[in-house]
Design a protein around this motif. Structure first.
Motif, PDB file in Angstrom:
ATOM      1  N   ILE A   1       0.888  -1.159   0.000  1.00  0.00           N
ATOM      2  CA  ILE A   1       0.000   0.000   0.000  1.00  0.00           C
ATOM      3  C   ILE A   1       0.924   1.206   0.000  1.00  0.00           C
ATOM      4  O   ILE A   1       1.771   1.347   0.886  1.00  0.00           O
TER       5      ILE A   1
ATOM      6  N   VAL B   1      -7.444  -1.515   7.931  1.00  0.00           N
ATOM      7  CA  VAL B   1      -6.220  -1.955   7.274  1.00  0.00           C
ATOM      8  C   VAL B   1      -5.151  -2.154   8.342  1.00  0.00           C
ATOM      9  O   VAL B   1      -4.786  -1.208   9.050  1.00  0.00           O
ATOM     10  N   TYR B   2      -4.661  -3.383   8.456  1.00  0.00           N
ATOM     11  CA  TYR B   2      -3.661  -3.741   9.461  1.00  0.00           C
ATOM     12  C   TYR B   2      -2.323  -4.042   8.795  1.00  0.00           C
ATOM     13  O   TYR B   2      -2.233  -4.993   8.012  1.00  0.00           O
ATOM     14  N   PRO B   3      -1.286  -3.251   9.088  1.00  0.00           N
ATOM     15  CA  PRO B   3       0.056  -3.614   8.610  1.00  0.00           C
ATOM     16  C   PRO B   3       0.529  -4.825   9.416  1.00  0.00           C
ATOM     17  O   PRO B   3       0.464  -4.812  10.655  1.00  0.00           O
TER      18      PRO B   3
ATOM     19  N   TYR C   1      -1.846   4.183   5.210  1.00  0.00           N
ATOM     20  CA  TYR C   1      -2.396   2.850   4.942  1.00  0.00           C
ATOM     21  C   TYR C   1      -3.759   2.846   4.253  1.00  0.00           C
ATOM     22  O   TYR C   1      -4.458   1.837   4.276  1.00  0.00           O
TER      23      TYR C   1
ATOM     24  N   PRO D   1      -5.576   2.221   1.120  1.00  0.00           N
ATOM     25  CA  PRO D   1      -5.279   1.658  -0.201  1.00  0.00           C
ATOM     26  C   PRO D   1      -6.065   2.366  -1.303  1.00  0.00           C
ATOM     27  O   PRO D   1      -7.136   2.920  -1.061  1.00  0.00           O
TER      28      PRO D   1
ATOM     29  N   ASP E   1       0.250   4.515   0.282  1.00  0.00           N
ATOM     30  CA  ASP E   1      -0.087   5.606   1.191  1.00  0.00           C
ATOM     31  C   ASP E   1       0.498   5.337   2.582  1.00  0.00           C
ATOM     32  O   ASP E   1       0.317   4.250   3.139  1.00  0.00           O
ATOM     33  N   THR E   2       1.188   6.331   3.135  1.00  0.00           N
ATOM     34  CA  THR E   2       1.815   6.157   4.456  1.00  0.00           C
ATOM     35  C   THR E   2       0.782   6.047   5.581  1.00  0.00           C
ATOM     36  O   THR E   2       1.105   5.568   6.670  1.00  0.00           O
TER      37      THR E   2
ATOM     38  N   PHE F   1      -0.366  -6.270   4.271  1.00  0.00           N
ATOM     39  CA  PHE F   1      -1.512  -5.626   4.892  1.00  0.00           C
ATOM     40  C   PHE F   1      -2.734  -6.536   4.822  1.00  0.00           C
ATOM     41  O   PHE F   1      -3.066  -7.038   3.751  1.00  0.00           O
TER      42      PHE F   1
ATOM     43  N   PRO G   1      -3.181   0.415  13.070  1.00  0.00           N
ATOM     44  CA  PRO G   1      -3.956   0.219  11.850  1.00  0.00           C
ATOM     45  C   PRO G   1      -4.817   1.431  11.503  1.00  0.00           C
ATOM     46  O   PRO G   1      -5.085   2.287  12.353  1.00  0.00           O
TER      47      PRO G   1
ATOM     48  N   ASP H   1       2.099  -1.851  13.232  1.00  0.00           N
ATOM     49  CA  ASP H   1       1.897  -0.413  13.397  1.00  0.00           C
ATOM     50  C   ASP H   1       0.409  -0.183  13.676  1.00  0.00           C
ATOM     51  O   ASP H   1      -0.416  -1.084  13.478  1.00  0.00           O
TER      52      ASP H   1
END
Length: 156
Positions: free
Chosen positions: A18, A116-118, A23, A25, A20-21, A99, A147, A145
């Motif tokens: 993904i 969204v979970y890294p 997260y 998408p 985007d910093t 992710f 989410p 990190d």
């Protein structure tokens, strides 16, 4: 307030990238993600827990609390194992990063409720049992990190 059953509505996907910093998408990243929904037998975790801090004082016998640090619950997905193909074992091998995208209310564009979970795959283990049930594979994830929670599924 309308109610619904998550089965048949919630979608669970995995993507390795993904851009985007924060997260969030893009529609293309969601389209390119692997949709594992049909393969999943059980979901655990994928939530944030707060470690409250007790704040007793001399004025009361009641022990009050304040919010403390947040952390991710132990999280895993249990999949039905394929007796021929090992794509799942390869795609979600130990150490894989990416992710988990959970579209709680479906993945149609402009739908609310996308989390969204890294993650990093912590383990990938078959559940060996003599019980009368389908063969399963449990994948445990470390959430790496904070989410992104309750986002809107992007439009194209």
């Amino acid at each position: 307030m309308p109610r619904f059953n998550r089965k048949g509505v919630t979608k669970i996907l995995f993507t390795d990238t993904i851009t985007d910093t924060g997260y969030l998408p893009t529609a293309a990243e969601i389209t390119g993600a692997t949709d594992y929904t049909k393969d999943i037998a059980a979901v655990e975790g994928f939530s944030i827990e707060n470690q409250e801090i007790e704040t007793p004082d001399m004025d009361s016998t009641f022990v009050s609390k304040i919010p403390g640090d947040d952390s991710a619950a132990d999280s895993s997905l249990t999949f039905y194992e394929d007796d021929v193909d090992d794509t799942l074992e390869q795609d979600l091998a130990k150490g894989t990063t990416g992710f988990i995208i959970i579209c709680r209310k479906g993945k149609a564009p402009s739908t609310k409720g996308m989390d969204v979970y890294p993650v990093r795959v912590a383990s990938n283990s078959p559940a060996i049992t003599a019980d009368n049930e389908a063969a399963k594979l449990m994948v445990r994830f470390s959430i790496t990190d904070r989410p992104l929670l309750n986002a809107t599924v992007p439009s194209s």
